[in-house]
Design an enzyme around this catalytic site. Structure first.
Site, mmCIF file in Angstrom:
data_model
loop_
_atom_site.group_PDB
_atom_site.id
_atom_site.type_symbol
_atom_site.label_atom_id
_atom_site.label_comp_id
_atom_site.label_asym_id
_atom_site.label_seq_id
_atom_site.Cartn_x
_atom_site.Cartn_y
_atom_site.Cartn_z
ATOM 1 N N CYS A 52 -0.402 3.998 2.280
ATOM 2 C CA CYS A 52 -0.095 3.780 3.700
ATOM 3 C C CYS A 52 1.375 4.040 4.018
ATOM 4 C CB CYS A 52 -0.438 2.344 4.095
ATOM 5 S SG CYS A 52 -2.075 1.783 3.609
ATOM 6 N N ASP A 53 2.271 3.577 3.152
ATOM 7 C CA ASP A 53 3.683 3.505 3.523
ATOM 8 C C ASP A 53 4.621 4.315 2.637
ATOM 9 O OD1 ASP A 53 3.065 1.621 5.560
ATOM 10 O OD2 ASP A 53 2.924 0.058 4.041
ATOM 11 N N CYS A 103 0.845 -1.198 0.000
ATOM 12 C CA CYS A 103 0.000 0.000 0.000
ATOM 13 C C CYS A 103 0.881 1.248 0.000
ATOM 14 C CB CYS A 103 -0.933 0.000 1.208
ATOM 15 S SG CYS A 103 -1.946 1.483 1.331
#
Length: 306
Positions: A137-138, A134
């Protein structure tokens, strides 16, 4: 034999949120999960985009907070329960696991979907420590870094473009000779000086000390193997929804996701679905929590009406 008002299958963000709302409404609520509570999120090293978490929080800490809230409101969590059979029709739904027969007035399915994992032996070792699924997300963890994106579909193309906000350079590893995405996205990717594409190529090995540092690439066309340094790998080779138990009874999309309406209701009265298992466009922790909120409220309304 265990009787309850609401039985929730899956203890990720959607399932635990549904449990918070259902048990807070004084419904006897049980959450069943085939492993430990937390889902994919519990194995995510850092989460930096979940509202109200003061910047960065470990996935396991976020899920422990959700689990504690559900328990504090009276939910029961039965983990390590592998489901053997189901019967979702009728006023009382039935779920059989290895140890219990559950009977519930309403069911919420929150079994999630999992990204197809990078097919290398060390994937589990480096998951969250250089291997990610992701970019939203990261991606911010890789500011001014050199990263790899694996895949050739829409997600791989769009997430590569997204990562240009952070990474210094992106190498796209595509096992094919073309991208399967919109023409405009492909054109934008190919014109971007930060992005390089390796065609007919696969990752065979990943190595590093604690975090990913190197990969071994294999060229399918000429059989050549070579090492490449990298700071991180983002993988987009498809998703696998956990719907095998429900394919014969619920309406399922062509990609295997459960079809619901805006109330999270499926085609069977009293059966709801929430989170990544549901047919929708965006899959994030916050959207799963939103789905779980709606499912918990609507399950309570369904039971009250009955």
């Amino acid at each position: 034999m265990v009787h309850c008002d609401v039985l929730i299958i899956g203890a990720g963000p959607a399932g635990l949120t549904a449990a918070i709302y259902a048990s807070r409404s004084k419904l006897h609520t049980i959450v069943v999960d085939s492993s430990l509570p937390g889902g994919q999120v519990a194995s995510t090293y850092h989460i930096s985009n979940y509202p109200g978490t003061n910047g960065v929080i470990r996935g396991i800490d976020l899920m422990e907070n959700m689990k504690k809230q559900a328990l504090d409101f009276g939910s029961q969590i039965d983990d390590m329960q592998s489901i053997k059979s189901i019967n979702l029709t009728g006023d009382e739904k039935y779920i059989q696991t290895e140890t219990n027969d559950y009977y519930a007035k309403s069911i919420i399915i929150a079994t999630g979907a999992e990204p197809r994992k990078l097919p290398v032996e060390s994937e589990r070792e480096y998951r969250g420590r250089g291997i990610h699924y992701c970019a939203t997300c990261d991606g911010a963890l890789y500011t001014d870094a050199n990263v790899i994106v694996v895949g050739g579909g829409t997600s791989a193309v769009e997430e590569s473009l997204f990562l240009t906000r952070y990474a210094k350079s992106i190498t796209v590893i595509n096992r094919s000779t073309e991208f399967k995405a919109s023409r405009s996205s492909i054109d934008e990717l190919m014109k971007n000086p930060q992005i390089n594409v390796l065609w007919n190529t696969e990752i065979k090995e990943v190595s590093g000390e604690n975090f990913v540092q190197k990969v071994v690439l294999y060229n399918k066309e000429n059989g050549e193997r070579k090492e490449m340094d990298t700071d991180g790998i983002f993988v987009y080779i498809g998703m696998e929804p956990n719907t095998s138990l429900f394919k014969d009874v619920l309406n399922i999309s062509e990609y295997g996701y459960i079809i619901t309406d805006n109330s999270m209701a499926t085609n069977i009265p009293g059966v709801f679905a929430a989170g990544d298992i549901r047919d929708k466009e965006i899959r994030q922790i916050s959207t799963a929590v939103g789905d779980g909120t709606i499912a918990g409220i609507m399950a309570e309304r369904y039971i009250s009406h009955k």
